[in-house]
Scaffold this motif. Sequence first.
Motif, mmCIF file in Angstrom:
data_model
loop_
_atom_site.group_PDB
_atom_site.id
_atom_site.type_symbol
_atom_site.label_atom_id
_atom_site.label_comp_id
_atom_site.label_asym_id
_atom_site.label_seq_id
_atom_site.Cartn_x
_atom_site.Cartn_y
_atom_site.Cartn_z
ATOM 1 N N PRO A 1 0.828 -1.202 0.000
ATOM 2 C CA PRO A 1 0.000 0.000 0.000
ATOM 3 C C PRO A 1 0.868 1.261 0.000
ATOM 4 C CG PRO A 1 -0.743 -1.571 1.662
ATOM 5 C CD PRO A 1 0.591 -2.048 1.183
ATOM 6 N N PHE A 2 0.334 2.345 -0.544
ATOM 7 C CA PHE A 2 1.046 3.620 -0.569
ATOM 8 C C PHE A 2 0.459 4.554 0.486
ATOM 9 C CE2 PHE A 2 -2.476 3.911 -3.574
ATOM 10 C CZ PHE A 2 -3.066 5.131 -3.259
ATOM 11 N N TYR A 3 1.264 5.523 0.924
ATOM 12 C CA TYR A 3 0.790 6.479 1.919
ATOM 13 C C TYR A 3 -0.291 7.345 1.301
ATOM 14 C CZ TYR A 3 0.743 10.228 5.386
ATOM 15 O OH TYR A 3 0.353 11.151 6.332
ATOM 16 N N ALA A 4 -1.426 7.446 1.995
ATOM 17 C CA ALA A 4 -2.601 8.116 1.442
ATOM 18 C C ALA A 4 -2.617 9.619 1.665
ATOM 19 C CB ALA A 4 -3.865 7.499 2.033
ATOM 20 N N GLY A 5 -1.638 10.145 2.410
ATOM 21 C CA GLY A 5 -1.539 11.592 2.569
ATOM 22 C C GLY A 5 -2.127 12.135 3.854
ATOM 23 N N ILE A 6 -2.686 11.262 4.696
ATOM 24 C CA ILE A 6 -3.248 11.729 5.962
ATOM 25 C C ILE A 6 -2.750 10.859 7.116
ATOM 26 C CG2 ILE A 6 -5.338 12.714 4.960
ATOM 27 C CD1 ILE A 6 -6.833 10.194 5.995
ATOM 28 N N THR A 7 -2.705 11.475 8.295
ATOM 29 C CA THR A 7 -2.405 10.760 9.525
ATOM 30 C C THR A 7 -3.531 11.034 10.514
ATOM 31 O OG1 THR A 7 -0.004 10.775 9.250
ATOM 32 C CG2 THR A 7 -0.828 10.607 11.494
ATOM 33 N N ILE A 8 -3.942 9.988 11.213
ATOM 34 C CA ILE A 8 -5.038 10.073 12.174
ATOM 35 C C ILE A 8 -4.504 9.961 13.593
ATOM 36 C CG2 ILE A 8 -6.985 8.755 13.101
ATOM 37 C CD1 ILE A 8 -7.867 8.251 10.219
ATOM 38 N N TYR B 1 -11.335 10.914 16.681
ATOM 39 C CA TYR B 1 -10.083 10.986 15.932
ATOM 40 C C TYR B 1 -10.016 12.267 15.125
ATOM 41 C CZ TYR B 1 -12.255 9.095 11.568
ATOM 42 O OH TYR B 1 -13.019 8.885 10.444
ATOM 43 N N VAL B 2 -8.783 12.720 14.932
ATOM 44 C CA VAL B 2 -8.492 13.901 14.124
ATOM 45 C C VAL B 2 -7.689 13.437 12.919
ATOM 46 C CG1 VAL B 2 -7.449 16.183 14.059
ATOM 47 C CG2 VAL B 2 -8.333 15.276 16.215
ATOM 48 N N SER B 3 -8.142 13.805 11.743
ATOM 49 C CA SER B 3 -7.442 13.451 10.510
ATOM 50 C C SER B 3 -6.803 14.709 9.931
ATOM 51 C CB SER B 3 -8.430 12.855 9.500
ATOM 52 O OG SER B 3 -7.799 12.609 8.262
ATOM 53 N N CYS B 4 -5.491 14.642 9.679
ATOM 54 C CA CYS B 4 -4.740 15.791 9.179
ATOM 55 C C CYS B 4 -3.959 15.401 7.930
ATOM 56 C CB CYS B 4 -3.744 16.293 10.223
ATOM 57 S SG CYS B 4 -4.444 16.623 11.855
ATOM 58 N N LYS B 5 -3.926 16.282 6.957
ATOM 59 C CA LYS B 5 -3.064 16.066 5.794
ATOM 60 C C LYS B 5 -1.629 16.385 6.182
ATOM 61 C CE LYS B 5 -5.532 16.171 1.446
ATOM 62 N NZ LYS B 5 -5.574 16.772 0.086
ATOM 63 N N THR B 6 -0.771 15.380 6.129
ATOM 64 C CA THR B 6 0.603 15.553 6.587
ATOM 65 C C THR B 6 1.542 14.707 5.737
ATOM 66 O OG1 THR B 6 0.532 13.657 8.097
ATOM 67 C CG2 THR B 6 -0.195 15.776 8.977
ATOM 68 N N GLU B 7 2.837 14.916 5.936
ATOM 69 C CA GLU B 7 3.825 14.023 5.357
ATOM 70 C C GLU B 7 3.776 12.686 6.095
ATOM 71 O OE1 GLU B 7 7.558 15.989 5.739
ATOM 72 O OE2 GLU B 7 7.102 17.519 4.239
ATOM 73 N N GLU B 8 4.288 11.655 5.455
ATOM 74 C CA GLU B 8 4.188 10.312 6.014
ATOM 75 C C GLU B 8 4.853 10.198 7.382
ATOM 76 O OE1 GLU B 8 5.019 5.652 4.695
ATOM 77 O OE2 GLU B 8 5.715 7.318 3.432
ATOM 78 N N ASN B 9 6.003 10.813 7.552
ATOM 79 C CA ASN B 9 6.753 10.715 8.809
ATOM 80 C C ASN B 9 6.607 11.974 9.655
ATOM 81 O OD1 ASN B 9 7.842 8.097 8.175
ATOM 82 N ND2 ASN B 9 9.222 9.135 6.733
ATOM 83 N N TRP B 10 5.461 12.617 9.520
ATOM 84 C CA TRP B 10 5.225 13.890 10.198
ATOM 85 C C TRP B 10 5.428 13.793 11.703
ATOM 86 C CZ3 TRP B 10 0.481 14.249 13.150
ATOM 87 C CH2 TRP B 10 0.343 15.457 13.823
ATOM 88 N N VAL B 11 4.886 12.759 12.326
ATOM 89 C CA VAL B 11 4.971 12.663 13.785
ATOM 90 C C VAL B 11 6.419 12.547 14.238
ATOM 91 C CG1 VAL B 11 4.405 11.251 15.788
ATOM 92 C CG2 VAL B 11 2.664 11.702 14.057
ATOM 93 N N GLN B 12 7.189 11.657 13.587
ATOM 94 C CA GLN B 12 8.597 11.478 13.956
ATOM 95 C C GLN B 12 9.396 12.754 13.733
ATOM 96 O OE1 GLN B 12 6.627 9.512 12.144
ATOM 97 N NE2 GLN B 12 7.384 7.398 12.037
ATOM 98 N N ASN B 13 9.083 13.468 12.643
ATOM 99 C CA ASN B 13 9.837 14.670 12.301
ATOM 100 C C ASN B 13 9.403 15.906 13.078
ATOM 101 O OD1 ASN B 13 11.235 13.137 10.412
ATOM 102 N ND2 ASN B 13 9.880 13.698 8.720
ATOM 103 N N SER B 14 8.253 15.837 13.741
ATOM 104 C CA SER B 14 7.719 17.014 14.435
ATOM 105 C C SER B 14 8.481 17.318 15.724
ATOM 106 C CB SER B 14 6.236 16.807 14.773
ATOM 107 O OG SER B 14 6.083 15.808 15.767
ATOM 108 N N GLY B 15 9.111 16.303 16.292
ATOM 109 C CA GLY B 15 9.787 16.491 17.574
ATOM 110 C C GLY B 15 8.832 16.537 18.754
#
Length: 388
Positions: free
Chosen positions: A179-186, A232-246
């Motif tokens: 599967p490919f990253y769909a562009g959102i993180t929940i 739940y909150v759905s946000c349009k983000t990069e795939e590794n947004w959480v790890q990169n957010s600090g």
Amino acid sequence: MPVNNKQIAILGGGPGGLTLARLLQLKGVAVTVYERDVNKDVRVQGATLDLHYDSGLKAIEEARLMDAFKANYRPGADKGRVVNKQAEILYDEHDKEYDNDFGSESFRPEIDRGDLRDILLNSLKPDTVVWNSQFITMSPIDDRWKLEFKDGATAVADIVIGADGANSKIRPFITPIKPFYAGITILQGNVADSETTIPHMHQLLKGGKIYTHSDGKYLHVSAKGDGSIDFYVSCKTEENWVQNSGIDFSDRTQLLVWVKKEFAGWNTIWLDLFENVSLPLLIRPQYCVPLDQTWDAQSTITLLGDAAHSMPPSGEGVNLAMLDALELSDYLTSEDFVDTQTAIAAYEEQMRTRAAIEAQVSMEGIDWMHSEGAMDKLVQLFSETSDK
């Protein structure tokens, strides 16, 4: 029938896997379910599910479990409110009269995940489910599979069915397609005892659901039968947004700093959710299978549900899995197929076609649900549905 005198192993004890086990047992097939949870009570089972006439409810009927379902579903929990970020109600299903007839194609009764799982578990023969079975790998032995688990246990089966979710360990034995990253993180969480803990949200929710789309975010809130609230909150983000957010989202102080920034200008009722949510939040990057995925059918292995066709939430996930289970049980026990390979090939063709259509809808939903006009479109959709 193709599976006569064969032992079937189902990996995964979610609604799809358990539905398949029940349906196969009704037809006299030997089946064992291997589930990684230590027991049925280990994990919180998540928010409510709405079952649909031609899929989830159809499977429940075929499994002879409709009476148990009717005794456990939650009338009124399917009613929703479209609410803006100031907590003003824009559309209210509680004010509308809807068809609550189980014979109606439009009726979508809600049930808590845990209750649905219990209904299915209680319908199975004793010891059908082997708990604490974390699958590691498997290897072919003659015409069978040897399964190996983390605790050192092994098992042998003639047919293996992967019902082990979006991160399926069975899928790579069938296809290399990922599967490919769909562009959102929940970001998903639960607030216990909502009536006492967050009374304003509890009253706004009114035992049903809340839908809010604003500032490029989508919020979904639902009441559970145990008195808690799932959201739940759905946000349009990069795939590794959480790890990169600090940001450590398991730390409430850091979480609230992020919430106050992201939800600036919103009514404080939304902040109440995060101030009282049980930590850590469940963080779920969303993935989708390629719409044109295909593979050659094998005679001793197949997939169902998210293991076969993961996609972002569209309201169809559990229904697709249960319909997969219904059709797979029919095909594996039908005299129309000379062997398991032809039965599995016919099932997989139909399953992939159906899933591709729904995955397309899911991906299109990501675009409009996070757009500026999402709230207006949602109100329009609800209005059109109520007029039918």
